[in-house]
Design an enzyme around this catalytic site. Structure first.
Site, short mmCIF file in Angstrom:
data_model
loop_
_atom_site.label_atom_id
_atom_site.label_comp_id
_atom_site.label_asym_id
_atom_site.label_seq_id
_atom_site.Cartn_x
_atom_site.Cartn_y
_atom_site.Cartn_z
N ARG A 28 -16.19 12.80 -32.66
CA ARG A 28 -17.52 12.19 -32.78
C ARG A 28 -18.61 12.96 -32.03
O ARG A 28 -19.76 12.97 -32.46
CB ARG A 28 -17.49 10.75 -32.26
CG ARG A 28 -16.70 9.80 -33.12
CD ARG A 28 -16.64 8.41 -32.48
NE ARG A 28 -17.93 7.77 -32.39
CZ ARG A 28 -18.47 6.99 -33.33
NH1 ARG A 28 -17.81 6.77 -34.45
NH2 ARG A 28 -19.65 6.44 -33.16
N TYR A 29 -18.27 13.56 -30.90
CA TYR A 29 -19.34 14.01 -30.01
C TYR A 29 -19.42 15.52 -29.77
O TYR A 29 -20.46 16.01 -29.34
CB TYR A 29 -19.20 13.31 -28.65
CG TYR A 29 -19.27 11.81 -28.77
CD1 TYR A 29 -20.39 11.19 -29.31
CD2 TYR A 29 -18.20 11.00 -28.37
CE1 TYR A 29 -20.46 9.81 -29.44
CE2 TYR A 29 -18.27 9.61 -28.50
CZ TYR A 29 -19.40 9.03 -29.03
OH TYR A 29 -19.47 7.67 -29.16
N ARG A 93 11.50 27.76 -23.95
CA ARG A 93 10.86 26.94 -22.92
C ARG A 93 9.81 27.75 -22.15
O ARG A 93 9.66 27.60 -20.92
CB ARG A 93 11.91 26.38 -21.94
CG ARG A 93 12.95 25.50 -22.58
CD ARG A 93 12.33 24.24 -23.17
NE ARG A 93 13.33 23.41 -23.83
CZ ARG A 93 13.05 22.28 -24.49
NH1 ARG A 93 11.78 21.88 -24.57
NH2 ARG A 93 14.00 21.58 -25.06
N ASP A 95 5.82 29.25 -23.09
CA ASP A 95 4.79 29.39 -24.12
C ASP A 95 4.34 30.84 -24.30
O ASP A 95 4.17 31.31 -25.43
CB ASP A 95 3.58 28.49 -23.80
CG ASP A 95 2.97 28.75 -22.43
OD1 ASP A 95 3.62 29.41 -21.60
OD2 ASP A 95 1.84 28.27 -22.18
N SER A 120 2.25 36.00 -16.96
CA SER A 120 1.73 34.95 -17.85
C SER A 120 0.27 34.65 -17.58
O SER A 120 -0.50 34.37 -18.49
CB SER A 120 2.57 33.67 -17.71
OG SER A 120 3.89 33.90 -18.15
N HIS A 167 -37.87 -0.02 -7.38
CA HIS A 167 -36.92 -1.13 -7.44
C HIS A 167 -37.00 -1.87 -8.78
O HIS A 167 -36.72 -3.07 -8.86
CB HIS A 167 -37.13 -2.11 -6.28
CG HIS A 167 -37.12 -1.47 -4.93
ND1 HIS A 167 -35.98 -1.28 -4.20
CD2 HIS A 167 -38.14 -0.95 -4.19
CE1 HIS A 167 -36.27 -0.67 -3.06
NE2 HIS A 167 -37.58 -0.46 -3.03
N SER A 318 -27.60 -3.75 -35.30
CA SER A 318 -26.52 -4.64 -34.89
C SER A 318 -25.92 -5.25 -36.14
O SER A 318 -26.62 -5.53 -37.11
CB SER A 318 -27.07 -5.74 -33.96
OG SER A 318 -26.16 -6.81 -33.85
N ARG A 332 -24.78 6.21 -25.48
CA ARG A 332 -23.68 7.18 -25.62
C ARG A 332 -23.76 8.27 -24.57
O ARG A 332 -22.74 8.68 -24.00
CB ARG A 332 -23.72 7.79 -27.03
CG ARG A 332 -23.35 6.80 -28.13
CD ARG A 332 -23.39 7.46 -29.49
NE ARG A 332 -23.05 6.51 -30.55
CZ ARG A 332 -22.99 6.82 -31.85
NH1 ARG A 332 -23.26 8.06 -32.23
NH2 ARG A 332 -22.66 5.91 -32.74
#
Length: 339
Positions: A28-29, A93, A95, A120, A167, A318, A332
């Site tokens: 989505r982002y 085992r 990568d 590595s 405030h 909404s 978001r």
């Protein structure tokens, strides 16, 4: 057609990806550029580019590596058999060695020189640094564009009065003090000590400019791990060049330059210092804090109907009250800033 054993729902083959979890941070982002930057395709093709860079540099410094071997590697940078690599990793085992083997299968002539003398972390850590550098190069122009557009907004509304707050309470000062503190003169509205929309935007701009400075600094401070061997002593490369330290230093400089960095870290262990990651995250967290503050301001001002996000023609505010003008973009941003 495939039938789900859990729900009995018939699902077309093309929709099978919907049956697997996908992070909304990606789906989505994230931008396409950033998604690719952190993808397996970018990661493992960068591993192969680093092996090619190493081989080219080793040849230049004096190892017996042929142009045929280099050409074979170069032609197969993106020819990655991910299924084979996954199967090999299950067996080995490991990568990195799984991908060394997979690369060697399409580069048989170059097989003996792939990963020669390296550890590595030569591919792992150096690739991480390249990915982080490239991520900065995606972020910085976007941040600069945001600053430019917000500065134009500030200019456009520099004279538009608005309420000032402390405030979250109205903090307009409607009086001007004379030389005698006890005597106050009430001024007409146009002479009052008012806040403006443009000035408020300048508060946001100030923070973003500091973020641009911090992220630019973090980007420019980045170095390459380079070729440091298993524990940072370059012992394996010294062995390759019969103890010739000058050749090993030249190899480190060549690899660093070909990888697009001006400098390598002077000293490392097996990995580059994780303080580098702390510096990077600090700059990014500061930007996140700025975004959170700006968007929280917008959400509060939206509640007062002083400032609102764009509301598109077909947008629904909404499900229960479609007319509501939710500050969804700012919401978001605040959520993502917290992550």
């Amino acid at each position: 057609m495939a039938v789900s054993s859990h729900s009995g729902v018939v699902m077309a083959e093309k929709d099978q990806e919907k049956q697997s979890y996908r992070s909304p941070l990606v789906a989505r982002y994230a931008s396409k550029d950033m998604v690719y930057n952190f993808s397996d395709a970018k990661k493992f093709s960068t591993w192969r580019k680093l092996w090619l860079i190493l081989a080219k540099s080793q040849k230049k410094v004096g190892l017996n590596i042929t142009d045929v071997q280099l050409k074979e590697m170069e032609e197969n940078i993106d020819n990655i058999d991910f299924k084979m690599a996954a199967e090999e990793e299950k067996k080995r085992r490991h990568d990195v060695m799984a991908h060394v083997y997979t690369f060697a299968q399409c580069c048989p002539a170059a097989a003996p020189i792939i990963h020669l003398g390296a550890t590595s972390c030569y591919v792992g850590d150096n690739t991480d640094l390249i990915v982080l550098r490239d991520a900065f190069d995606i972020i910085l122009p976007k941040l600069a564009r945001c600053i430019q557009r917000l500065s134009q907004f500030a200019r456009n509304y520099k004279d538009l009065p608005t309420l000032g707050f402390t405030h979250y309470q109205n903090a307009i000062l409607p009086v001007k003090l004379t030389s005698r503190v006890s005597n106050c003169i009430v001024l007409p509205m146009e002479d009052q000590h008012t806040e403006t929309v443009g000035k408020r935007a300048c508060l946001w701009l100030s923070d973003l400019c500091m973020d641009l400075r911090n992220i630019s600094r973090a980007r420019s401070d980045m170095r390459f791990r380079g070729v440091k061997g298993t524990t940072g002593t370059q012992a394996s490369f010294l062995a390759l060049f019969d103890g010739n330290a000058e050749k090993v230093e030249e190899l480190d400089r060549l690899v660093t330059s070909l990888a697009g960095f001006d400098e390598a870290y002077i000293v490392t262990g097996q990995t580059y210092s994780r303080k580098v990651d702390v510096d990077i995250l600090s700059a990014l967290a500061s930007l996140g804090a700025s975004v959170h503050k700006i968007c929280t301001d917008i959400r509060l001002l939206a509640n007062l109907k002083e400032l609102e996000e764009p509301f598109e023609k077909d947008q629904v505010g909404s499900s229960a009250m479609p007319y509501k003008r939710e500050p969804m973009r700012s919401e978001r941003c605040c959520s993502l800033a917290g992550i």
